[in-house]
Design a protein around this motif. Structure first.
Motif, PDB file in Angstrom:
ATOM      1  N   PHE A 138       0.834  -1.208   0.000  1.00  0.00           N
ATOM      2  CA  PHE A 138       0.000   0.000   0.000  1.00  0.00           C
ATOM      3  C   PHE A 138       0.866   1.255   0.000  1.00  0.00           C
ATOM      4  CE2 PHE A 138      -2.166   3.413   2.303  1.00  0.00           C
ATOM      5  CZ  PHE A 138      -3.328   3.547   1.548  1.00  0.00           C
ATOM      6  N   LEU A 139       1.886   1.283   0.845  1.00  0.00           N
ATOM      7  CA  LEU A 139       2.773   2.448   0.912  1.00  0.00           C
ATOM      8  C   LEU A 139       3.511   2.669  -0.402  1.00  0.00           C
ATOM      9  CD1 LEU A 139       4.259   2.079   4.508  1.00  0.00           C
ATOM     10  CD2 LEU A 139       2.699   3.863   3.698  1.00  0.00           C
ATOM     11  N   THR A 140       3.881   1.562  -1.038  1.00  0.00           N
ATOM     12  CA  THR A 140       4.564   1.681  -2.331  1.00  0.00           C
ATOM     13  C   THR A 140       3.630   2.239  -3.395  1.00  0.00           C
ATOM     14  OG1 THR A 140       6.030  -0.180  -1.798  1.00  0.00           O
ATOM     15  CG2 THR A 140       5.806   0.419  -4.117  1.00  0.00           C
ATOM     16  N   GLY A 144       4.220   6.489  -0.443  1.00  0.00           N
ATOM     17  CA  GLY A 144       4.452   6.972   0.924  1.00  0.00           C
ATOM     18  C   GLY A 144       3.498   8.041   1.373  1.00  0.00           C
ATOM     19  N   CYS A 145       2.199   7.837   1.092  1.00  0.00           N
ATOM     20  CA  CYS A 145       1.206   8.873   1.363  1.00  0.00           C
ATOM     21  C   CYS A 145       0.842   8.983   2.842  1.00  0.00           C
ATOM     22  CB  CYS A 145      -0.057   8.605   0.555  1.00  0.00           C
ATOM     23  SG  CYS A 145      -0.772   6.974   0.857  1.00  0.00           S
ATOM     24  N   ASN A 176      -9.231   4.590   2.938  1.00  0.00           N
ATOM     25  CA  ASN A 176     -10.141   5.524   3.593  1.00  0.00           C
ATOM     26  C   ASN A 176      -9.434   6.341   4.668  1.00  0.00           C
ATOM     27  OD1 ASN A 176     -12.329   4.809   2.071  1.00  0.00           O
ATOM     28  ND2 ASN A 176     -13.310   3.541   3.613  1.00  0.00           N
ATOM     29  N   ALA A 177      -8.502   5.686   5.382  1.00  0.00           N
ATOM     30  CA  ALA A 177      -7.761   6.392   6.433  1.00  0.00           C
ATOM     31  C   ALA A 177      -6.956   7.545   5.853  1.00  0.00           C
ATOM     32  CB  ALA A 177      -6.842   5.419   7.169  1.00  0.00           C
ATOM     33  N   VAL A 178      -6.473   7.376   4.628  1.00  0.00           N
ATOM     34  CA  VAL A 178      -5.726   8.451   3.955  1.00  0.00           C
ATOM     35  C   VAL A 178      -6.692   9.465   3.339  1.00  0.00           C
ATOM     36  CG1 VAL A 178      -4.148   8.992   2.060  1.00  0.00           C
ATOM     37  CG2 VAL A 178      -3.744   6.968   3.487  1.00  0.00           C
ATOM     38  N   LYS A 183      -5.127  16.222   7.500  1.00  0.00           N
ATOM     39  CA  LYS A 183      -3.758  16.549   7.896  1.00  0.00           C
ATOM     40  C   LYS A 183      -2.869  15.385   7.444  1.00  0.00           C
ATOM     41  CE  LYS A 183      -5.230  15.247  12.577  1.00  0.00           C
ATOM     42  NZ  LYS A 183      -6.668  15.484  12.359  1.00  0.00           N
ATOM     43  N   ASP A 184      -1.614  15.371   7.877  1.00  0.00           N
ATOM     44  CA  ASP A 184      -0.738  14.261   7.501  1.00  0.00           C
ATOM     45  C   ASP A 184      -1.263  12.968   8.119  1.00  0.00           C
ATOM     46  OD1 ASP A 184       0.910  15.976   6.119  1.00  0.00           O
ATOM     47  OD2 ASP A 184       2.268  16.310   7.814  1.00  0.00           O
ATOM     48  N   PRO A 185      -1.624  11.970   7.292  1.00  0.00           N
ATOM     49  CA  PRO A 185      -2.216  10.738   7.827  1.00  0.00           C
ATOM     50  C   PRO A 185      -1.220   9.935   8.657  1.00  0.00           C
ATOM     51  CG  PRO A 185      -2.635  10.970   5.464  1.00  0.00           C
ATOM     52  CD  PRO A 185      -1.581  11.969   5.820  1.00  0.00           C
ATOM     53  N   VAL A 186      -1.649   9.551   9.851  1.00  0.00           N
ATOM     54  CA  VAL A 186      -0.885   8.655  10.709  1.00  0.00           C
ATOM     55  C   VAL A 186      -1.802   7.487  11.064  1.00  0.00           C
ATOM     56  CG1 VAL A 186       0.375   8.357  12.876  1.00  0.00           C
ATOM     57  CG2 VAL A 186       0.478  10.548  11.660  1.00  0.00           C
TER      58      VAL A 186
END
Length: 271
Positions: A138-140, A144-145, A176-178, A183-186
């Motif tokens: 997912f990050l790839t 790196g969102c 969905n979390a992103v 703000k910057d998603p954590v």
């Protein structure tokens, strides 16, 4: 004529009539209430479907329009002579083609889930390892969102899952979390297990879900209103898809949320 029992006779006959009238009124009220409730529900569902069609039209038009414009751009001689511009336009077409394909696949997959012949191809897998792979992919894919922290506490327990559908289910929640974060998603992805269940939790710091919408978010076509409905892309099918996949695995999904503070989605699967 015996008048001694006249009062009791009249009372009995009047009581029976009053009782029949009261029962009739109650039946009419109950029928009216059920009819009104069904009418309100049908109106609500009709509104959801209309919103879905309008939103789907908007979502499909965006990549199609971009691809059309990019195609016309490539027809220009001055663009063809510039390799950098050609490459940028080709990347734009590729990206929008992927978006369009994802939209179509989402609709087709939900349609498939509603068919009676739908079956999962389950395999025993170490879910902690699978979750780590899903998060990495997912990050790839999103470049790196988000910042994603992982806490796996299931101690290598294996669970029977359909890897393809399970992966899509988790990707929907991560997406969905992103998507619903201003703000910057954590994101925190964690797992744990007890004697009966395996639980996956996905915690975000997004906009949260108002309490009066919590009970509806897993319904098909339902989208929590956040101002302009087209501002955040989606068809209102993602969480419905998550619910159906979790249920198909013999489990369930739940959510707790506070507006402006974020949400926690929990998926429970049987061991």
């Amino acid at each position: 004529i015996d008048m001694n029992e006249l009062d009791s006779l009249v009372f009995r006959k009047a009581f029976i009539s009053i009782l029949l009238i009261t029962v009739s009124i109650l039946i009419v009220v109950i029928v009216f209430w059920f009819t009104w409730r069904n009418l309100i529900e049908e109106k609500r569902l009709s509104g959801l479907k209309s919103d879905f069609i309008n939103n789907m039209t908007h979502e499909l038009k965006t990549p199609l329009s971009t691809i059309t414009v990019a195609g016309r751009t490539l027809e220009k001689a001055q663009i063809n002579s510039d390799p950098v511009k050609v490459l940028e336009t080709a990347k734009m077409i590729s990206k929008q083609s992927v978006n369009l394909n994802q939209l179509i696949n989402t609709i087709l997959e939900v349609s498939l889930l509603e068919r009676t012949e739908f079956e999962l191809d389950k395999q025993k897998v170490n879910v902690d390892e699978l979750m780590h792979q899903i998060v990495g992919s997912f990050l790839t894919s999103c470049d790196g969102c988000a910042e994603i922290n992982e806490e796996y506490k299931a101690n290598g327990i294996s669970v029977s899952v359909d890897i393809v559908y399970f992966t899509t289910m988790i990707n929907n929640l991560l997406g969905n979390a992103v998507k619903y974060c201003d703000k910057d998603p954590v994101i925190l992805v964690s797992t744990m297990a007890d004697n009966n269940d395996f639980q996956i939790s996905i915690t975000d710091n997004g906009v949260g879900i108002p309490h009066d919408h919590i009970d509806h978010i897993f319904e098909k076509f339902y989208r929590v209103p956040h101002g302009n409905i087209h501002k955040t892309k989606g068809l209102g099918l993602g969480l419905y898809y998550v619910k159906r996949i979790a249920t198909a695995h013999g489990g369930d999904v739940s959510v707790s949320s506070r507006p402006d503070l974020g949400s926690i989605f929990r998926i429970k699967l049987p061991l």
